[in-house]
Design a protein around this motif. Structure first.
Motif, short mmCIF file in Angstrom:
data_model
loop_
_atom_site.label_atom_id
_atom_site.label_comp_id
_atom_site.label_asym_id
_atom_site.label_seq_id
_atom_site.Cartn_x
_atom_site.Cartn_y
_atom_site.Cartn_z
N UNK A 172 11.08 3.48 0.45
CA UNK A 172 11.07 4.14 -0.87
C UNK A 172 10.09 5.31 -0.87
N UNK A 173 8.92 5.10 -0.27
CA UNK A 173 7.92 6.17 -0.18
C UNK A 173 8.47 7.33 0.66
N UNK A 219 0.84 -1.20 0.00
CA UNK A 219 0.00 0.00 0.00
C UNK A 219 0.87 1.25 0.00
N UNK A 220 2.10 1.14 0.51
CA UNK A 220 3.03 2.26 0.37
C UNK A 220 3.28 2.57 -1.11
N UNK A 221 3.18 1.53 -1.94
CA UNK A 221 3.35 1.72 -3.37
C UNK A 221 2.27 2.61 -3.97
N UNK A 222 1.07 2.56 -3.41
CA UNK A 222 0.00 3.45 -3.89
C UNK A 222 0.36 4.90 -3.58
N UNK A 282 11.00 -7.61 4.22
CA UNK A 282 11.66 -7.09 3.02
C UNK A 282 10.69 -6.22 2.21
N UNK A 283 9.48 -6.74 1.98
CA UNK A 283 8.49 -5.99 1.21
C UNK A 283 8.09 -4.71 1.94
N UNK A 284 7.92 -4.82 3.26
CA UNK A 284 7.53 -3.65 4.05
C UNK A 284 8.58 -2.55 3.96
N UNK A 285 9.85 -2.92 4.17
CA UNK A 285 10.92 -1.94 4.11
C UNK A 285 11.06 -1.37 2.71
N UNK A 286 10.92 -2.21 1.72
CA UNK A 286 11.03 -1.78 0.32
C UNK A 286 10.02 -0.67 0.02
N UNK A 329 2.99 6.00 -5.97
CA UNK A 329 2.44 6.26 -7.29
C UNK A 329 1.74 7.62 -7.35
N UNK A 330 1.03 7.97 -6.28
CA UNK A 330 0.34 9.27 -6.24
C UNK A 330 1.35 10.41 -6.26
N UNK A 331 2.43 10.27 -5.46
CA UNK A 331 3.44 11.33 -5.42
C UNK A 331 4.18 11.47 -6.75
N UNK A 332 4.50 10.34 -7.38
CA UNK A 332 5.31 10.37 -8.60
C UNK A 332 4.46 10.74 -9.83
#
Length: 457
Positions: A323-324, A30-33, A315-319, A36-39
């Motif tokens: 990054x966010x 969900x951090x990826x969402x 790993x996924x959580x930190x990634x 995506x919004x910021x980028x």
């Protein structure tokens, strides 16, 4: 702080909050969402994913997972159980020490799930309110992360500090954090020693055991690992694992003594020795390979184990989280520096409050270090101060949604270890606050002494 910055910060916080509600892989996904919004929505330049930290986690978790598959972790748990059953009246102090040092050795707090039911069982048999040792033992299992030379938080602190001109190795870090965190945990255990009503004076507990079915449920089961037969291969796997840790510590000691015996390579900036984060990765995966070859550890069993699976979730959580956060902070670094500069120059220790508050939202100490430490260095905070406040990166006990806390509540058959009606009045709040506050104060003092008085950091 502009209106746009505030809106974007709220998006970051919302992504973290929603991810924490779903838990597990969702925290990173969900951090990826938010990213995506910021980028794509605002056109912010993407930050840098924390690849170095991720590689170390993969190596360390693979090694720990193979150790679990070999049966070696069962032997370590069995040794801890023997000590606890030998001194049941001291379990409120011994239980957190056991969970703490297991985490220090293995680098992850998820190794304690087997030990928690045993702590509950010993407490009940001795007539001790299980909430007392269980609450602080669960806290201790996470506190140990900033004290493990192979944990992501420690390795990330070392590598990020080096990149910012503060040379400190893993051994120097844990020289500060281990004694500080042990002090914090023992104070939390002392505060828990008479916590709540004794079982024979607790009307709610007495009402439960008046029911024969409840009595059988609470007292009828016996959790133990002592009946497990430990094979020679399992013991050999532990020796291999401890040997790898010993080599890591040896290299760190040589660095502290001014004798870096690691290979040196020519770079564009001149000769550069092999970095410790690479050393740890090489040694961890090599140890895992040796356990597979010589100790009959099954790779499929390792992948199916709780340690490896929990580590990959991390790993996924930190990634996603790091990054966010890096995307947001790197795009607004000048504004952040201007806004916080006066405060941190006057009271540099206040960065500990920021670390703690971020950790409340992020269920990963490694992710907090990766996300916040570069910002802290950019504000001009000295390295020894940041090392001193390192224990403050553990704050996710505040909202009791972490797997180890939830599992501890479920393991306590007496029902004394609870998540309260109002969410924050839970069994982990008091020992967590005492431990983190005390550990941070002691670590700050030790870091000052080791840096300015003894000169060993």
């Amino acid at each position: 702080m502009t209106f746009t910055m505030i809106i974007q910060l709220l998006i970051v916080l919302l992504a973290l909050w929603v991810g924490s509600r779903y838990g597990s892989l969702a925290l990173g996904a969900i951090s990826g969402i938010g990213l995506a919004i910021l980028v794509f929505g605002w056109g912010l330049k993407p930050g840098t994913p924390p690849t170095d930290v991720i590689y170390i986690i993969i190596a360390a978790v693979t090694c720990a997972g193979v150790l679990q598959a070999s049966g070696g972790m069962d032997w370590m748990i069995q040794i801890a159980e023997k000590m606890l059953r030998k001194h049941p009246d001291r379990i409120t102090f011994l239980a957190p020490l056991c969970t703490f040092f297991l985490t220090v050795l293995v680098g992850t707090g998820h190794v304690v799930y087997t030990l928690m039911p045993i702590i509950c069982d010993i407490s009940l048999k001795k007539g001790i309110r299980p909430e007392r040792p269980c609450g602080v033992a669960s806290i201790a299992s996470q506190v140990g992360i900033t004290c493990s030379p192979i944990a992501a938080a420690v390795v990330a602190f070392s590598s990020i500090s080096s990149a910012n001109g503060y040379e400190v190795n893993n051994l120097q870090i844990i020289m500060v954090t281990i004694p500080a965190c042990v002090c914090g945990l023992m104070l939390a255990a002392a505060a828990s020693y008479h916590r709540g009503k004794d079982l024979d004076k607790d009307p709610e507990f007495q009402r439960k055991i008046a029911d024969p079915e409840q009595y059988a449920y609470i007292y009828g089961n016996k959790a133990t690992t002592l009946d497990k037969k430990i094979s020679p291969d399992a013991k050999h796997a532990v020796y291999i694992f401890l040997g790898a840790l010993a080599i890591i510590v040896f290299f760190s000691i040589m660095q502290m003594a001014g004798h870096n015996i690691l290979p040196v390579y020519e770079t564009d900036k001149g000769p550069k020795p092999l970095a410790m984060n690479i050393v740890i990765q090489i040694l961890m995966i090599s140890a895992a390979a040796l356990m597979i070859i010589f100790c009959k550890a099954k790779p499929k069993k390792a992948v199916a184990g709780a340690v490896w699976q929990s580590g990959m979730v991390a790993v996924v959580a930190i990634y996603g989280i790091a990054w966010l956060a890096d995307t947001y902070f790197s795009n607004y670094m000048p504004e952040m520096q201007a806004m916080l500069k006066d405060l941190v120059q006057a009271y540099p220790w206040t960065i500990a409050i920021a670390f703690f508050l971020v950790s409340v939202l992020i269920n990963s100490q490694g992710a907090v270090v990766v996300a916040m430490l570069p910002l802290a260095y950019s504000l001009g905070i000295e390295g020894w101060i940041l090392l001193g406040v390192l224990p403050s990166v553990y704050g996710y006990f505040f909202i009791p949604n972490y797997p180890s806390d939830i599992a501890t509540v479920n393991f306590d058959r007496s029902g004394t270890t609870v998540i309260g009606k109002y969410l924050l009045n839970h069994s982990f709040m008091m020992p967590g606050l005492i431990s983190v506050i005390t550990s941070t104060i002691v670590a700050y003092g030790l870091s000052y002494l080791f840096t300015h008085v003894f000169g060993i950091i």
